[in-house]
Write a protein that holds these residues in place. Structure first.
Motif, short mmCIF file in Angstrom:
data_model
loop_
_atom_site.label_atom_id
_atom_site.label_comp_id
_atom_site.label_asym_id
_atom_site.label_seq_id
_atom_site.Cartn_x
_atom_site.Cartn_y
_atom_site.Cartn_z
N ARG A 128 1.24 -28.37 50.56
CA ARG A 128 -0.40 -28.34 51.85
C ARG A 128 -1.68 -28.06 51.49
O ARG A 128 -2.06 -26.84 50.53
CB ARG A 128 0.10 -27.22 52.60
N PRO A 129 -2.50 -28.48 51.70
CA PRO A 129 -3.68 -27.58 51.01
C PRO A 129 -4.08 -27.25 52.14
O PRO A 129 -3.92 -26.39 53.18
CB PRO A 129 -5.04 -29.10 51.59
N LEU A 130 -5.72 -26.14 51.58
CA LEU A 130 -5.65 -24.97 51.84
C LEU A 130 -4.46 -24.23 52.18
O LEU A 130 -4.45 -22.66 53.03
CB LEU A 130 -6.51 -25.00 53.76
#
Length: 185
Positions: A128-130
């Protein structure tokens, strides 16, 4: 340094290559014999040139020169075995320069002792990004070296070595302390 060696014969005597008209001439044979004496050390070096570039086999004075040529971290005061090891490891150390492993190996080769390295960085992977960023926000590097008899010169040498081998953006500190002595009974 390399030079003439008494009694060293040439591996390719010029007298054997003279044309027949000069082969029987005493002056010509003595003249090329003198050339053989001058050229014999050069030919001996060329015959075993690969040994000069093998740190374990090269003469010590040539190994010291080779250390500067390959950029090995030496200062001229290290024992012969450590000098040869530093020259042999120079290419590898250039490949890993700026990494924790490169810094560790460079210090170990120079001082003969494993350093303690703490740093703020980290690496992680997330689908998942961030996601959370590993490590500290502020970059830092600290190197501790435990030596049997530390001197001020050791701390200066360590500081110079870390400054050269660390990542360029990384602020650092160094500390040289006395190694704990174990009592033998």
């Amino acid at each position: 340094m390399r030079g003439s060696i008494d009694g060293l014969g040439s591996s390719a005597p010029i007298g054997m290559m003279l044309p027949a008209v000069f082969a029987d001439d005493d002056l010509a044979r003595r003249f090329v014999g003198g050339l053989d004496e001058v050229l014999a050390p050069i030919l001996a070096v060329l015959d075993c040139l690969d040994s000069y570039f093998t740190p374990a086999l090269a003469p010590v004075d040539f190994t010291r020169w080779l250390a500067g040529w390959v950029g090995a971290e030496t200062d001229g005061s290290e024992p012969e075995a450590r000098l040869r090891e530093a020259v042999a490891a120079a290419a590898y150390l250039h490949r890993v320069r700026g990494t924790r492993r490169g810094l560790y190996e460079a210090i170990r080769l120079v001082f003969g002792v494993a350093p303690e390295i703490t740093e703020s960085g980290g690496a992680a992977w997330d689908a998942r990004p961030l996601g959370p960023v590993p490590g500290d926000r502020r970059p830092r590097l600290h190197v501790t070296l435990r030596l049997p008899d530390p001197t001020r010169a050791d701390e200066h040498r360590l500081d110079s070595l870390v400054a050269a081998a660390r990542p360029a953006h990384m602020p650092y500190t160094v500390q040289v302390t006395a190694a704990e002595r174990t009592s033998e009974r």
